[in-house]
Design a protein around this motif. Structure first.
Motif, mmCIF file in Angstrom:
data_model
loop_
_atom_site.group_PDB
_atom_site.id
_atom_site.type_symbol
_atom_site.label_atom_id
_atom_site.label_comp_id
_atom_site.label_asym_id
_atom_site.label_seq_id
_atom_site.Cartn_x
_atom_site.Cartn_y
_atom_site.Cartn_z
ATOM 1 N N GLU A 91 5.579 -14.747 5.815
ATOM 2 C CA GLU A 91 5.701 -13.488 6.257
ATOM 3 C C GLU A 91 5.888 -13.128 7.639
ATOM 4 O OE1 GLU A 91 5.596 -10.250 3.788
ATOM 5 O OE2 GLU A 91 4.573 -11.801 3.048
ATOM 6 N N SER A 92 6.779 -12.192 7.867
ATOM 7 C CA SER A 92 6.859 -11.663 9.229
ATOM 8 C C SER A 92 6.678 -10.401 9.083
ATOM 9 C CB SER A 92 8.296 -11.979 9.701
ATOM 10 O OG SER A 92 8.501 -11.249 11.083
ATOM 11 N N MET A 93 5.161 -9.949 9.653
ATOM 12 C CA MET A 93 4.941 -8.441 9.790
ATOM 13 C C MET A 93 5.613 -7.831 10.861
ATOM 14 S SD MET A 93 1.116 -8.983 7.826
ATOM 15 C CE MET A 93 1.029 -7.253 7.546
ATOM 16 N N SER A 94 6.146 -8.701 11.825
ATOM 17 C CA SER A 94 6.823 -8.052 12.882
ATOM 18 C C SER A 94 8.165 -7.523 12.522
ATOM 19 C CB SER A 94 6.875 -9.021 14.046
ATOM 20 O OG SER A 94 5.876 -9.631 14.616
ATOM 21 N N MET A 95 8.876 -8.205 11.604
ATOM 22 C CA MET A 95 10.224 -7.515 11.125
ATOM 23 C C MET A 95 10.088 -6.919 10.005
ATOM 24 S SD MET A 95 12.538 -10.996 12.294
ATOM 25 C CE MET A 95 12.579 -11.496 13.693
ATOM 26 N N VAL A 96 9.005 -6.863 9.140
ATOM 27 C CA VAL A 96 9.208 -6.332 7.700
ATOM 28 C C VAL A 96 7.834 -5.429 7.782
ATOM 29 C CG1 VAL A 96 9.417 -6.163 5.192
ATOM 30 C CG2 VAL A 96 10.513 -7.935 6.846
ATOM 31 N N PRO A 97 7.880 -4.170 7.600
ATOM 32 C CA PRO A 97 6.571 -3.663 7.812
ATOM 33 C C PRO A 97 5.770 -3.520 6.264
ATOM 34 C CG PRO A 97 8.314 -2.064 7.367
ATOM 35 C CD PRO A 97 8.890 -3.233 7.734
ATOM 36 N N MET A 98 4.604 -3.518 6.670
ATOM 37 C CA MET A 98 3.439 -3.555 5.358
ATOM 38 C C MET A 98 4.049 -2.209 4.373
ATOM 39 S SD MET A 98 -0.626 -3.376 4.974
ATOM 40 C CE MET A 98 -0.751 -4.565 6.377
ATOM 41 N N MET A 99 4.212 -2.689 3.372
ATOM 42 C CA MET A 99 4.856 -1.949 1.829
ATOM 43 C C MET A 99 6.065 -1.751 2.013
ATOM 44 S SD MET A 99 2.341 -1.299 0.174
ATOM 45 C CE MET A 99 2.901 -0.400 -0.795
ATOM 46 N N GLY A 100 7.076 -2.291 3.094
ATOM 47 C CA GLY A 100 8.344 -2.555 3.093
ATOM 48 C C GLY A 100 8.937 -1.481 3.709
ATOM 49 N N ASN A 101 10.355 -1.209 3.820
ATOM 50 C CA ASN A 101 10.960 -0.339 4.476
ATOM 51 C C ASN A 101 11.204 0.953 3.690
ATOM 52 O OD1 ASN A 101 12.092 -1.519 6.889
ATOM 53 N ND2 ASN A 101 12.945 -3.345 5.430
ATOM 54 N N SER A 102 11.198 1.184 2.416
ATOM 55 C CA SER A 102 11.301 2.100 1.804
ATOM 56 C C SER A 102 10.411 2.167 0.484
ATOM 57 C CB SER A 102 12.799 2.519 1.184
ATOM 58 O OG SER A 102 12.916 3.749 0.592
ATOM 59 N N PRO A 103 9.066 2.090 0.622
ATOM 60 C CA PRO A 103 8.347 2.157 -0.551
ATOM 61 C C PRO A 103 8.346 3.283 -1.567
ATOM 62 C CG PRO A 103 6.911 2.719 1.362
ATOM 63 C CD PRO A 103 8.318 2.494 1.618
ATOM 64 N N SER A 104 8.472 3.129 -2.825
ATOM 65 C CA SER A 104 8.448 4.367 -3.742
ATOM 66 C C SER A 104 7.524 4.070 -5.026
ATOM 67 C CB SER A 104 10.027 4.380 -4.133
ATOM 68 O OG SER A 104 9.988 5.452 -5.102
ATOM 69 N N LEU A 105 6.516 4.771 -5.199
ATOM 70 C CA LEU A 105 5.670 4.512 -6.210
ATOM 71 C C LEU A 105 6.183 5.756 -7.427
ATOM 72 C CD1 LEU A 105 2.366 4.358 -4.525
ATOM 73 C CD2 LEU A 105 3.263 2.270 -5.692
ATOM 74 N N SER A 106 5.764 4.936 -8.713
ATOM 75 C CA SER A 106 6.192 5.927 -9.892
ATOM 76 C C SER A 106 5.305 7.181 -9.483
ATOM 77 C CB SER A 106 5.744 5.346 -10.982
ATOM 78 O OG SER A 106 5.781 6.117 -12.231
ATOM 79 N N PRO A 107 5.796 8.401 -9.839
ATOM 80 C CA PRO A 107 5.026 9.678 -9.804
ATOM 81 C C PRO A 107 3.865 9.653 -10.894
ATOM 82 C CG PRO A 107 7.232 10.120 -9.461
ATOM 83 C CD PRO A 107 7.092 8.830 -9.972
#
Length: 399
Positions: free
Chosen positions: A123-139
């Motif tokens: 895991e690189s939390m420097s390069m990939v943010p927590m929850m990812g670059n475009s998180p999307s949860l079901s409404p």
């Protein structure tokens, strides 16, 4: 025809030092390169093993996208120079991804479908943010009260645990302080040397006067997060970050980090064929679900299940690696199950050492198998809570 059940042994277990995310020594190192370096180190720790005998690589990664996407397990295998016959699959159970990789690798061996496997995590939390670059949860999650906890930030779930299990701010800060003190003592004593593979990193700075980039190379061999200046007074001054009247702070929470770990598992026949020396036997594993809004209590359900599968009691476990996602949830787990504090994270945990999400399970597995051998102990456990409401636990036996 059913295949014969056989034991799975860990014959190599290594990890990188853990770097602080964004400002630490791995901030510019790609996670696939970090994984490849760790895979090569694991192979070097198992001399005599024919790499062509490796059936598959299972790698945990909590946010498998961007620089650690595109099946980082397979990319890591290629970058490490493994034979093209060695496969690779990336798995995600958030914080338990690395431990789940160990379990899956062990199970392939135990059911007779493989002789040699690699389990890893990166895991690189420097390069990939927590929850990812475009998180999307079901409404739909927000339409049902019982499901909305899935959308809570991890810190808010820790606040919920602190409230429900009545874990005070003072207790959390004391736990955090002890994590740093134990980690620093273990570093000073050299206890991490067996499990850590030193990594060479290159830093670049710009010299504007001559218009050139200056590269300096250094070797890192210790986790970066443990702080000698940690004190109860300093921790008490930190503001809460998840709830206005809460108790969870950056100081009593795990550090976002970068790192990787890898273990080689082999059957008894492979151990004999390649002249390998087992470190431990993989005993059992359990993963359980809990309400998402109090995800930190996951080990309360997973630990008894793993013990039951192994025919053991928690008093039989000599060393617990309980991932310190937050001091609040760690204390809630320990107090509820009656775990002996002296057996829990004797060399510190994620509050001091860091928590590179999907890599942590593999990293802490390397910690426990070496700790059992060094201290002549019998049983060790790795356990953690998992985002969105899960817990996982795995048991190892020294051999």
């Amino acid at each position: 025809m059913a295949k014969q059940v056989q034991e799975a042994y860990i014959v190599a277990a290594t990890r990188t030092p853990i770097g602080r995310s964004h400002r630490g020594f791995f901030r510019n190192m790609r996670p696939d390169d970090l994984l490849a370096t760790t895979l090569k180190a694991a192979l070097a720790a198992a001399p005599g093993l024919d790499p062509a005998a490796i059936e598959d690589i299972i790698c945990g990664c909590a946010i498998p996208e961007a620089q650690q996407g595109l099946n980082v397990a397979r990319i890591g295998a290629v970058l490490a120079g493994l034979p093209t016959s060695v496969g690779g699959i990336t798995v995600n159970r958030f914080c338990a991804s690395g431990l789940s990789a160990v379990q899956m690798a062990a199970d392939r061996i135990r059911v007779g479908e493989a002789e040699v496997m690699i389990a890893a995590g990166v895991e690189s939390m420097s390069m990939v943010p927590m929850m990812g670059n475009s998180p999307s949860l079901s409404p739909t999650i927000f339409e049902r009260e019982g499901d909305v906890g899935i959308a809570y930030g991890m810190g808010l779930t820790a606040e919920k645990v602190a409230q429900q299990w009545k874990v005070s701010r003072e207790a959390q800060d004391e736990f955090a302080l002890q994590s740093h003190l134990k980690a620093l003592a273990a570093q000073k004593a050299g206890y991490f040397a067996d499990e850590i593979t030193p990594i060479e990193v290159t830093d670049r700075t710009a010299n504007l006067e001559i218009g050139e980039s200056i590269a300096t190379t250094r070797t890192v061999s210790l986790d970066e997060g443990a702080r000698a200046d940690t004190s109860l007074e300093g921790l008490a001054k930190l503001r809460t970050v998840f709830a206005a009247r809460g108790s969870v702070t950056a100081g009593n929470s795990s550090q976002t980090s970068d790192g990787a770990g890898a273990l080689i598992l082999a059957s008894e026949s492979a151990v004999k064929r390649f002249g390998l020396t087992p470190l431990a036997r993989f005993v059992s594993y359990a993963a359980k679900g809990v309400p998402p809004h109090i995800m930190g209590i996951g080990p309360i359900e997973a630990i008894p299940a793993a013990l039951r599968y192994a025919g053991l009691k928690h008093q039989d476990i000599d060393w617990f690696e309980l991932n310190e996602a937050f001091a609040a949830q760690s204390l809630a787990v320990m107090n509820t199950l009656g775990l002996d504090p002296a057996k829990v994270n004797p060399m510190g945990g994620a509050i001091a050492l860091g928590h590179p999400l999907g890599a942590t399970g593999a990293i802490r597995s390397a910690t426990v198998v070496h700790a059992l051998k060094r201290n002549k102990l019998k049983y060790g456990m790795v356990t953690m809570c998992v985002g969105m409401g899960q817990g996982a636990a795995g048991i190892f036996e020294a051999v």
